[in-house]
Design a protein around this motif. Structure first.
Motif, mmCIF file in Angstrom:
data_model
loop_
_atom_site.group_PDB
_atom_site.id
_atom_site.type_symbol
_atom_site.label_atom_id
_atom_site.label_comp_id
_atom_site.label_asym_id
_atom_site.label_seq_id
_atom_site.Cartn_x
_atom_site.Cartn_y
_atom_site.Cartn_z
ATOM 1 N N PHE A 19 0.808 -1.215 0.000
ATOM 2 C CA PHE A 19 0.000 0.000 0.000
ATOM 3 C C PHE A 19 0.848 1.275 0.000
ATOM 4 O O PHE A 19 0.387 2.323 -0.409
ATOM 5 N N ASP A 20 2.083 1.185 0.498
ATOM 6 C CA ASP A 20 2.959 2.356 0.628
ATOM 7 C C ASP A 20 4.163 2.163 -0.280
ATOM 8 O O ASP A 20 4.755 1.081 -0.317
ATOM 9 N N VAL A 21 4.563 3.202 -0.991
ATOM 10 C CA VAL A 21 5.601 3.044 -2.004
ATOM 11 C C VAL A 21 6.486 4.280 -2.097
ATOM 12 O O VAL A 21 6.070 5.388 -1.761
ATOM 13 N N SER A 22 7.702 4.066 -2.531
ATOM 14 C CA SER A 22 8.568 5.170 -2.947
ATOM 15 C C SER A 22 9.220 4.780 -4.260
ATOM 16 O O SER A 22 9.419 3.591 -4.542
ATOM 17 N N GLY A 23 9.516 5.772 -5.059
ATOM 18 C CA GLY A 23 10.140 5.526 -6.361
ATOM 19 C C GLY A 23 10.067 6.786 -7.207
ATOM 20 O O GLY A 23 9.806 7.876 -6.693
ATOM 21 N N ARG A 24 10.276 6.623 -8.498
ATOM 22 C CA ARG A 24 10.234 7.772 -9.412
ATOM 23 C C ARG A 24 8.998 7.705 -10.301
ATOM 24 O O ARG A 24 8.594 6.633 -10.746
ATOM 25 N N GLY B 18 5.692 17.749 -15.902
ATOM 26 C CA GLY B 18 7.022 18.089 -15.420
ATOM 27 C C GLY B 18 7.436 17.268 -14.207
ATOM 28 O O GLY B 18 8.618 17.274 -13.826
ATOM 29 N N ARG B 19 6.506 16.555 -13.606
ATOM 30 C CA ARG B 19 6.837 15.731 -12.430
ATOM 31 C C ARG B 19 7.437 14.379 -12.819
ATOM 32 O O ARG B 19 7.944 13.667 -11.963
ATOM 33 N N ILE B 20 7.354 14.022 -14.096
ATOM 34 C CA ILE B 20 7.924 12.746 -14.527
ATOM 35 C C ILE B 20 9.419 12.717 -14.190
ATOM 36 O O ILE B 20 10.152 13.663 -14.481
#
Length: 203
Positions: free
Chosen positions: A46-51, A62-64
């Motif tokens: 359920f919780d994630v970090s990444g690009r 622009g957030r890509i």
């Protein structure tokens, strides 16, 4: 060499995130134990970090490429996951592994201290289940709110050291998760029945 599979396409207000780290919240445990009906097909996380790898309509292109942490409805343990842009935060130079940790616990703890309880400088705060993720974060938010005295109720002495290490929480391990035990802890926090103090707010 295996070609990378195309990821899911984000819809309006969504973003696709290339997963670097996924948290392990209690919701995952409940879903895998069958206590929380998951969406099918079920991919935990359920919780994630990444690009950010792609964005849907209404999200700034622009957030890509921006490193973020986000809350999802599931699927964070995939290679790419969709998340609402409104539930994502840029993490800047924060390590992705660290950013994936707080998950839902952080906003829950923040709201308990600052929105529900409205803790003010100098107030005393009692945190039940203080050795859990929400409880430990709540203690930190209470300190930031200026609480004068923070007492954490833990079910056993073995769970107390992590709280004491924070340097801000006095731990009461005598109060178990029973109504009588919690009532005793509340009275102790208020300084005893003869001090004329009471519970102002319960969050």
């Amino acid at each position: 060499m295996r070609a990378a599979a195309a990821g899911p396409a984000p819809g309006p207000g969504e973003m696709a995130i290339g997963v670097a780290h996924a948290g392990g919240p209690w919701g995952d445990v409940m879903a895998r134990d069958g206590l929380l009906p998951p969406l099918r097909p079920f991919v935990p996380g359920f919780d994630v970090s990444g690009r950010i790898t792609a964005v849907g309509e209404g999200v700034d292109p622009g957030r890509i490429g921006t490193p973020v942490t986000a809350l999802t409805t599931g699927g964070a343990r995939a290679e790419v996951v969709l998340a609402p842009a409104a539930l994502s935060l840029d993490i800047g130079s924060l390590p992705p592994r660290t950013a994936a940790g707080p998950g839902r616990g952080a906003p829950t703890a923040y709201d308990l201290i600052n929105t529900a309880a409205r803790v003010r400088p100098g107030e005393s705060v009692l945190i039940h289940a203080a050795a859990g993720s929400v409880g430990m974060l709540a203690a930190q938010f209470a300190r930031l709110a200026g609480a004068g005295r923070i007492t954490g109720v833990a079910g056993s002495a073995r769970r107390a050291p992590a709280l004491v290490a924070e340097g801000t929480v006095r731990v009461d391990v005598s109060a178990e998760c029973s109504r009588e035990g919690l009532a005793t802890a509340v009275q102790r926090l208020a300084g005893g029945a003869t001090h004329g103090k009471g519970v102002l707010r319960i969050a």
